[in-house]
Design a protein around this motif. Structure first.
Motif, PDB file in Angstrom:
ATOM      1  N   ARG A   1       6.827   5.325 -10.969  1.00 34.81           N
ATOM      2  CA  ARG A   1       6.077   5.481  -9.731  1.00 34.81           C
ATOM      3  C   ARG A   1       5.208   4.264  -9.443  1.00 34.81           C
ATOM      4  O   ARG A   1       4.497   3.781 -10.331  1.00 34.81           O
ATOM      5  CB  ARG A   1       5.197   6.730  -9.793  1.00 34.81           C
ATOM      6  N   LEU A   2       5.274   3.815  -8.197  1.00 31.44           N
ATOM      7  CA  LEU A   2       4.353   2.797  -7.701  1.00 31.44           C
ATOM      8  C   LEU A   2       3.402   3.510  -6.741  1.00 31.44           C
ATOM      9  O   LEU A   2       3.826   4.019  -5.703  1.00 31.44           O
ATOM     10  CB  LEU A   2       5.088   1.685  -6.960  1.00 31.44           C
ATOM     11  N   LEU A   3       2.151   3.597  -7.091  1.00 40.19           N
ATOM     12  CA  LEU A   3       1.203   4.378  -6.304  1.00 40.19           C
ATOM     13  C   LEU A   3       0.728   3.645  -5.063  1.00 40.19           C
ATOM     14  O   LEU A   3       0.505   4.250  -4.021  1.00 40.19           O
ATOM     15  CB  LEU A   3       0.004   4.771  -7.168  1.00 40.19           C
TER      16      LEU A   3
ATOM     17  N   GLY B   1       0.785  -1.224   0.000  1.00 45.05           N
ATOM     18  CA  GLY B   1       0.000   0.000   0.000  1.00 45.05           C
ATOM     19  C   GLY B   1       0.820   1.278   0.000  1.00 45.05           C
ATOM     20  O   GLY B   1       0.285   2.357  -0.293  1.00 45.05           O
ATOM     21  N   GLN B   2       2.098   1.187   0.307  1.00 42.15           N
ATOM     22  CA  GLN B   2       2.937   2.373   0.279  1.00 42.15           C
ATOM     23  C   GLN B   2       3.242   2.770  -1.157  1.00 42.15           C
ATOM     24  O   GLN B   2       3.165   1.959  -2.083  1.00 42.15           O
ATOM     25  CB  GLN B   2       4.249   2.139   1.038  1.00 42.15           C
TER      26      GLN B   2
ATOM     27  N   ASN C   1       0.491  -2.367 -15.546  1.00 42.12           N
ATOM     28  CA  ASN C   1      -0.468  -2.173 -14.454  1.00 42.12           C
ATOM     29  C   ASN C   1       0.232  -1.980 -13.117  1.00 42.12           C
ATOM     30  O   ASN C   1       1.103  -2.749 -12.730  1.00 42.12           O
ATOM     31  CB  ASN C   1      -1.422  -3.365 -14.379  1.00 42.12           C
ATOM     32  N   GLY C   2      -0.194  -0.930 -12.391  1.00 44.49           N
ATOM     33  CA  GLY C   2       0.372  -0.631 -11.085  1.00 44.49           C
ATOM     34  C   GLY C   2       1.533   0.347 -11.127  1.00 44.49           C
ATOM     35  O   GLY C   2       2.076   0.695 -10.073  1.00 44.49           O
ATOM     36  N   TYR C   3       1.891   0.775 -12.325  1.00 48.26           N
ATOM     37  CA  TYR C   3       3.036   1.685 -12.489  1.00 48.26           C
ATOM     38  C   TYR C   3       2.641   2.914 -13.312  1.00 48.26           C
ATOM     39  O   TYR C   3       1.868   2.800 -14.263  1.00 48.26           O
ATOM     40  CB  TYR C   3       4.185   0.992 -13.221  1.00 48.26           C
ATOM     41  N   ASN C   4       3.210   4.054 -12.925  1.00 50.20           N
ATOM     42  CA  ASN C   4       3.059   5.270 -13.717  1.00 50.20           C
ATOM     43  C   ASN C   4       4.429   5.832 -14.068  1.00 50.20           C
ATOM     44  O   ASN C   4       5.384   5.662 -13.300  1.00 50.20           O
ATOM     45  CB  ASN C   4       2.281   6.338 -12.938  1.00 50.20           C
TER      46      ASN C   4
END
Lengths: 113, 113
Positions: free
Chosen positions: A77-79, A16-17, A62-65
């Motif tokens: 970035r990992l949100l 979650g971080q 998926n899961g990355y920006n």
């Protein structure tokens, strides 16, 4: 010449971080990319960029920006980190897209608990 | 779409023996093919690349690879293995476009003294 510099080299996160993996190159390369390496899976493309202001998805986005505000930098970035994102991440760049040789960074090892 | 298959996740040879690492590719367009090497805890380094200029490609550290269109293969060889060749080897294909290399799953080369 520094080439491709990745920071941090190691990181431990809780589920979650959020965090950002930094990638910088000093070769004036237009093309930059992020891969993840998992045992027995080889390297898989997450996102790539063909120039400042232009990004696109790779095989496992998926899961990355990502963003590309300058030619030199291409942060990942990992949100909301998940255990499935435990991996070694490599940033790579080349002068342009196509049959150019990729220059790889030394990697960032991420563990998500 | 393109893909790469590396036969054998682990290959063990004796020091001084022939090294043969197998790679078969699939590509809908004439491919560009690469072999990269990864030493422990490091990023990937280019060994050699094929870009249609010559079917036999010579790389660094005594490695070479031959492009065989009829067999859709790009096997990596070295006549005499050295202890320093112990590493992970990746075959990769670029089939066109800006979406980066597609890597095989890698072959871990073990050198027996």
């Amino acid at each position: 010449n520094a080439g491709v510099t990745q920071t941090p080299k190691f990181q431990v996160l809780k589920t979650g971080q959020s965090m950002t993996l930094q990638c910088a190159q000093d070769m004036n390369h237009e093309y930059m990319s992020w891969y993840r390496q998992d045992p027995g899976m080889g390297l898989r493309l997450i996102h790539y960029s063909v120039g400042a202001g232009i990004t696109d998805q790779g095989e496992v986005p998926n899961g990355y920006n990502v963003s590309r505000s300058t030619t030199e930098d291409f942060p990942l970035r990992l949100l909301s980190a998940a255990p499935s994102q435990t991996s070694v991440y490599f940033c790579a760049s080349s002068p342009t897209s196509g049959a150019n040789v990729l220059t790889f960074g030394a990697g960032s090892r991420l563990t998500v608990l | 779409a393109q893909s790469v298959t590396q036969l054998g996740s682990h290959v063990s040879v004796s020091e001084g023996a022939l090294v043969l690492l197998r790679c078969n590719y699939s590509s809908s367009v004439p491919p560009y093919l690469f072999w990269y090497v990864q030493y422990p805890n490091q990023g990937l380094q280019l060994l050699l690349k094929y870009t249609s200029a010559a079917t036999l490609v010579k790389g660094i550290n005594g490695f070479e690879a031959e492009f065989k269109k009829s067999e859709t293969s790009f096997h990596l060889t070295k006549p005499s293995a050295h202890m320093s060749d112990a590493a992970e080897y990746f075959c990769a294909v670029l089939g066109g476009g800006a979406d980066g290399l597609t890597f095989g799953k890698g072959t871990h080369l073990i050198i027996q003294p």
